[in-house]
Scaffold this active site. Structure first.
Site, PDB file in Angstrom:
ATOM      1  N   ARG A 115      50.939  87.065  53.871  1.00 20.50           N
ATOM      2  CA  ARG A 115      51.702  85.837  53.990  1.00 20.50           C
ATOM      3  C   ARG A 115      53.069  86.084  54.622  1.00 20.50           C
ATOM      4  O   ARG A 115      53.613  85.243  55.297  1.00 20.50           O
ATOM      5  CB  ARG A 115      51.854  85.215  52.592  1.00 20.50           C
ATOM      6  CG  ARG A 115      52.848  84.061  52.473  1.00 20.50           C
ATOM      7  CD  ARG A 115      52.350  82.863  53.238  1.00 20.50           C
ATOM      8  NE  ARG A 115      53.338  81.801  53.297  1.00 20.50           N
ATOM      9  CZ  ARG A 115      54.386  81.761  54.128  1.00 20.50           C
ATOM     10  NH1 ARG A 115      54.602  82.761  54.944  1.00 20.50           N
ATOM     11  NH2 ARG A 115      55.199  80.731  54.123  1.00 20.50           N
ATOM     12  N   TYR A 116      53.667  87.249  54.330  1.00 21.38           N
ATOM     13  CA  TYR A 116      55.015  87.580  54.805  1.00 21.38           C
ATOM     14  C   TYR A 116      54.919  88.683  55.856  1.00 21.38           C
ATOM     15  O   TYR A 116      53.938  89.426  55.881  1.00 21.38           O
ATOM     16  CB  TYR A 116      55.878  88.033  53.624  1.00 21.38           C
ATOM     17  CG  TYR A 116      56.027  86.964  52.559  1.00 21.38           C
ATOM     18  CD1 TYR A 116      56.926  85.920  52.737  1.00 21.38           C
ATOM     19  CD2 TYR A 116      55.237  86.976  51.419  1.00 21.38           C
ATOM     20  CE1 TYR A 116      57.041  84.927  51.785  1.00 21.38           C
ATOM     21  CE2 TYR A 116      55.348  85.984  50.456  1.00 21.38           C
ATOM     22  CZ  TYR A 116      56.256  84.955  50.638  1.00 21.38           C
ATOM     23  OH  TYR A 116      56.369  83.970  49.699  1.00 21.38           O
ATOM     24  N   ARG A 119      54.851  92.726  54.324  1.00 21.19           N
ATOM     25  CA  ARG A 119      54.248  93.133  53.056  1.00 21.19           C
ATOM     26  C   ARG A 119      52.957  92.365  52.804  1.00 21.19           C
ATOM     27  O   ARG A 119      52.815  91.225  53.249  1.00 21.19           O
ATOM     28  CB  ARG A 119      55.224  92.944  51.893  1.00 21.19           C
ATOM     29  CG  ARG A 119      55.851  91.571  51.787  1.00 21.19           C
ATOM     30  CD  ARG A 119      57.220  91.696  51.111  1.00 21.19           C
ATOM     31  NE  ARG A 119      57.820  90.407  50.779  1.00 21.19           N
ATOM     32  CZ  ARG A 119      58.463  89.645  51.670  1.00 21.19           C
ATOM     33  NH1 ARG A 119      58.534  90.010  52.937  1.00 21.19           N
ATOM     34  NH2 ARG A 119      59.010  88.504  51.289  1.00 21.19           N
ATOM     35  N   CYS A 128      41.343  90.996  33.954  1.00 20.38           N
ATOM     36  CA  CYS A 128      42.633  91.180  33.279  1.00 20.38           C
ATOM     37  C   CYS A 128      42.376  91.638  31.844  1.00 20.38           C
ATOM     38  O   CYS A 128      41.256  91.538  31.349  1.00 20.38           O
ATOM     39  CB  CYS A 128      43.404  89.862  33.238  1.00 20.38           C
ATOM     40  SG  CYS A 128      44.048  89.363  34.837  1.00 20.38           S
ATOM     41  N   CYS A 132      45.833  84.388  31.054  1.00 22.37           N
ATOM     42  CA  CYS A 132      46.883  83.381  30.895  1.00 22.37           C
ATOM     43  C   CYS A 132      46.277  82.019  31.238  1.00 22.37           C
ATOM     44  O   CYS A 132      45.637  81.874  32.278  1.00 22.37           O
ATOM     45  CB  CYS A 132      48.040  83.649  31.851  1.00 22.37           C
ATOM     46  SG  CYS A 132      48.641  85.342  31.841  1.00 22.37           S
ATOM     47  N   CYS A 135      46.948  80.525  34.799  1.00 23.01           N
ATOM     48  CA  CYS A 135      46.719  81.480  35.899  1.00 23.01           C
ATOM     49  C   CYS A 135      46.694  80.790  37.258  1.00 23.01           C
ATOM     50  O   CYS A 135      45.955  79.843  37.491  1.00 23.01           O
ATOM     51  CB  CYS A 135      45.409  82.219  35.693  1.00 23.01           C
ATOM     52  SG  CYS A 135      45.042  83.384  37.032  1.00 23.01           S
ATOM     53  N   ARG A 137      45.638  82.122  39.927  1.00 24.97           N
ATOM     54  CA  ARG A 137      44.410  82.518  40.658  1.00 24.97           C
ATOM     55  C   ARG A 137      43.156  82.290  39.828  1.00 24.97           C
ATOM     56  O   ARG A 137      42.187  83.020  39.937  1.00 24.97           O
ATOM     57  CB  ARG A 137      44.487  83.985  41.074  1.00 24.97           C
ATOM     58  CG  ARG A 137      45.446  84.194  42.183  1.00 24.97           C
ATOM     59  CD  ARG A 137      45.372  85.517  42.891  1.00 24.97           C
ATOM     60  NE  ARG A 137      46.638  85.642  43.569  1.00 24.97           N
ATOM     61  CZ  ARG A 137      47.624  86.448  43.172  1.00 24.97           C
ATOM     62  NH1 ARG A 137      47.441  87.277  42.170  1.00 24.97           N
ATOM     63  NH2 ARG A 137      48.764  86.445  43.811  1.00 24.97           N
ATOM     64  N   ASP A 296      52.988  76.681  39.133  1.00 28.00           N
ATOM     65  CA  ASP A 296      52.251  76.221  40.312  1.00 28.00           C
ATOM     66  C   ASP A 296      51.399  74.984  40.013  1.00 28.00           C
ATOM     67  O   ASP A 296      51.060  74.715  38.872  1.00 28.00           O
ATOM     68  CB  ASP A 296      51.356  77.350  40.843  1.00 28.00           C
ATOM     69  CG  ASP A 296      52.167  78.477  41.472  1.00 28.00           C
ATOM     70  OD1 ASP A 296      53.253  78.187  42.008  1.00 28.00           O
ATOM     71  OD2 ASP A 296      51.702  79.630  41.428  1.00 28.00           O
ATOM     72  N   ASP A 333      57.185  78.380  44.426  1.00 27.70           N
ATOM     73  CA  ASP A 333      56.260  78.875  45.448  1.00 27.70           C
ATOM     74  C   ASP A 333      55.699  77.629  46.134  1.00 27.70           C
ATOM     75  O   ASP A 333      54.961  76.865  45.531  1.00 27.70           O
ATOM     76  CB  ASP A 333      55.174  79.750  44.816  1.00 27.70           C
ATOM     77  CG  ASP A 333      54.740  80.867  45.769  1.00 27.70           C
ATOM     78  OD1 ASP A 333      54.741  80.623  47.000  1.00 27.70           O
ATOM     79  OD2 ASP A 333      54.407  81.963  45.298  1.00 27.70           O
ATOM     80  N   LYS A 340      57.567  81.680  48.787  1.00 26.47           N
ATOM     81  CA  LYS A 340      58.568  81.647  47.723  1.00 26.47           C
ATOM     82  C   LYS A 340      59.884  81.067  48.224  1.00 26.47           C
ATOM     83  O   LYS A 340      60.446  81.553  49.187  1.00 26.47           O
ATOM     84  CB  LYS A 340      58.789  83.062  47.201  1.00 26.47           C
ATOM     85  CG  LYS A 340      57.553  83.654  46.549  1.00 26.47           C
ATOM     86  CD  LYS A 340      57.864  85.002  45.964  1.00 26.47           C
ATOM     87  CE  LYS A 340      56.691  85.568  45.201  1.00 26.47           C
ATOM     88  NZ  LYS A 340      55.540  85.902  46.069  1.00 26.47           N
TER      89      LYS A 340
HETATM   90  C1  LIG Z   1      54.950  87.002  45.957  1.00 22.26           C
HETATM   91  C2  LIG Z   1      54.226  87.525  47.099  1.00 22.26           C
HETATM   92  C3  LIG Z   1      54.679  88.666  47.788  1.00 22.26           C
HETATM   93  C4  LIG Z   1      55.928  89.428  47.380  1.00 22.26           C
HETATM   94  O1  LIG Z   1      57.067  88.646  47.504  1.00 22.26           O
HETATM   95  P1  LIG Z   1      58.501  89.270  47.202  1.00 22.26           P
HETATM   96  O2  LIG Z   1      59.426  88.109  47.326  1.00 22.26           O
HETATM   97  O3  LIG Z   1      58.716  90.329  48.236  1.00 22.26           O
HETATM   98  O4  LIG Z   1      58.452  89.843  45.825  1.00 22.26           O
HETATM   99  C5  LIG Z   1      53.947  89.093  48.863  1.00 22.26           C
HETATM  100  N1  LIG Z   1      52.850  88.428  49.288  1.00 22.26           N
HETATM  101  C6  LIG Z   1      52.417  87.320  48.673  1.00 22.26           C
HETATM  102  C7  LIG Z   1      51.227  86.617  49.201  1.00 22.26           C
HETATM  103  C8  LIG Z   1      53.079  86.826  47.556  1.00 22.26           C
HETATM  104  O5  LIG Z   1      52.639  85.729  46.932  1.00 22.26           O
END
Ligand SMILES: *Cc1c(COP(=O)(O)O)cnc(C)c1O
Length: 440
Positions: A115-116, A119, A128, A132, A135, A137, A296, A333, A340
């Site tokens: 998504r980012y 990372r 798990c 929760c 959840c 997911r 969420d 989110d 986020k």
């Molecule tokens: C939360 C999340 C991250 C990590 O986000 P940070 O703000 O770097 O902690 C990475 N990928 C996805 C899809 C996420 O939901």
């Protein structure tokens, strides 16, 4: 010395020998999952019994350790609400979604969410230690038939290997710490072989649901894969027990940086005083509050939702009032894959060309005089600006500030604004041609 943390065992476990109780495999295989099981610990309410006996319920499973933290005499116990279903769970609500974060849309291969820019989130299991009720997911978690196979795992690794801008891999699920020890170690080994992976993170609620899993052996194994960070998930001060404190002590001594991700839940922790006690206990066990999440828009979680204003109110009650280390970032989110988004109280009151007016946590209003001789940072002579990695993409507002782009337009914007036939447009339109987004 501050008050020591306590340890509890529900009555029915009084005769379980310590070595069994402290064995995580015993905890896993003695989980409770039916109305009949749970009724041995405390009497169920009508709503709980109805939910537990209904079909199509999101998986229920609770470790004997975690259920023991519940006050058997309090139907409104904050731990109880997180893991014992209630009939409200079946209620639909406006804007409820199955995959509210649009994770599936951001999956280049099954189980990997990219998504980012730099990372990825790697879903390594659907299992798990306990489940929760809210959840995010629940569409995939809990179903043993849906767990990722060897081939999918290889495809995930292959994608990470072939995507050099990924420098941070976040292991989640499900819970990575319920994987068989050997599988987890192999996974970490494979990731560490990839040269562009700088940090590895684990997102886990195992230290909270089943601190017995955090053996010295596990901490030693994890310490071979540094830099390694871990986020745990504690929502209420009652979850911080002597056992959890021991687990976080082991992990911290193994050099693992610990953070906490808390979810704001109605009737559980939607209170400034509870949140303040929570963050104070967290820093005592050397866990840094990382994020406080708005709940969420996920199926089954409607009764846990609070207004966004509640999160702002909590941050208002923490920032300045207590150690900066103890204040999490409040995050919504964004539904539909918005990602986020941090929110906080407004501290900026007004500004002029030379002064900014600010208020502090006490309501004291102050001014900050802007410099009159600031030499503007020049990207043309800055080595770091010149060396910026073009493959990062997704520059958004940063791209606007950089000067690469002049605007971002919503889809269909040009068609809507062609009404004048074009004669009023800028003479030299080339000046308005952005390089990235909106370049049409
Ligand atoms: C939360 C999340 C991250 C990590 O986000 P940070 O703000 O770097 O902690 C990475 N990928 C996805 C899809 C996420 O939901």
């Amino acid at each position: 010395m501050a008050q020591p943390f306590s340890s509890r065992k529900a009555k029915i476990y009084a005769d379980v020998p310590e070595e069994k109780w402290n064995d995580w495999r015993w905890q896993l295989s003695n989980r409770l999952n039916s109305a009949e099981d749970i009724e041995k610990i405390f009497p169920l309410t009508e709503s709980e019994r109805k939910a537990l006996n209904s079909s199509g319920l999101f998986r229920v499973d609770v470790t004997p350790y975690f259920i023991s933290l519940i006050d058997p005499d309090d139907p409104e116990d904050p731990i109880r609400k997180q893991i014992i279903p209630r009939s409200e769970e079946m209620n639909a609500f406006t804007s409820m979604m199955e995959d509210s974060l649009a994770e599936d849309r951001h999956s280049p291969v099954p189980g990997l969410v990219h998504r980012y820019p730099d990372r990825v989130l790697m879903l390594v299991t659907t299992q798990c230690a306990s489940y929760c009720r809210y959840c995010t997911r629940s569409r995939i978690v809990g179903d043993p038939g849906q767990t990722f196979n060897r081939q999918e795992f290889e495809a995930q690794i292959e994608y990470i290997k072939n995507t050099p801008q990924i420098r941070d891999v976040l292991l989640s699920g499900g819970d990575p710490l319920v994987l068989a020890p050997k599988i987890l170690e192999d996974l970490l080994t494979r990731l560490r072989e990839i040269p562009h992976i700088e940090i590895i993170r684990i997102g886990s609620r195992v230290p909270v649901f089943m601190p017995q899993r955090v053996t010295q052996e596990l901490a030693d194994m994890l310490s071979n894969f540094h830099p390694l960070w871990m986020n745990i998930h504690v929502n209420h001060p009652n979850e911080i027990s002597a056992e959890l404190a021991q687990a976080t002590d082991r992990l911290t001594r193994a050099g693992i940086q610990l953070g906490n991700q808390c979810v704001l839940l109605a009737g559980v922790n939607d209170c400034v005083h509870i949140q303040r006690e929570l963050v104070h206990k967290l820093v005592r066990v050397r866990v840094r509050p990382y994020y406080l999440y708005q709940c969420d828009l996920v199926e089954g979680a409607g009764h846990f939702r609070t207004p966004v204003a509640k999160g702002i109110e909590i941050i208002e009650g923490l920032r300045g009032h207590t150690s900066g280390y103890a204040v999490p970032q409040y995050i919504v989110d964004g539904p539909g894959g918005g990602g986020k988004i941090p929110l906080q109280p407004n501290y900026q009151i007004s500004m002029s060309d030379h002064k900014i007016i600010l208020r502090n946590y006490e309501g004291y209003i102050t001014t900050y005089e802007e410099p009159v001789d600031y030499k503007i940072h020049d990207p043309k002579t800055c080595k770091a600006c010149q060396a910026k990695r073009p493959e990062m993409g997704q520059t958004g507002l940063t791209g606007l500030l950089d000067g690469d782009q002049l605007f971002i337009k919503p889809e269909g914007f040009d068609n809507l604004h062609q009404r004048g036939g074009g004669e009023h447009r800028l003479k030299d339109e080339s000046k308005w041609k952005p390089l990235g987004i909106g370049n049409d």
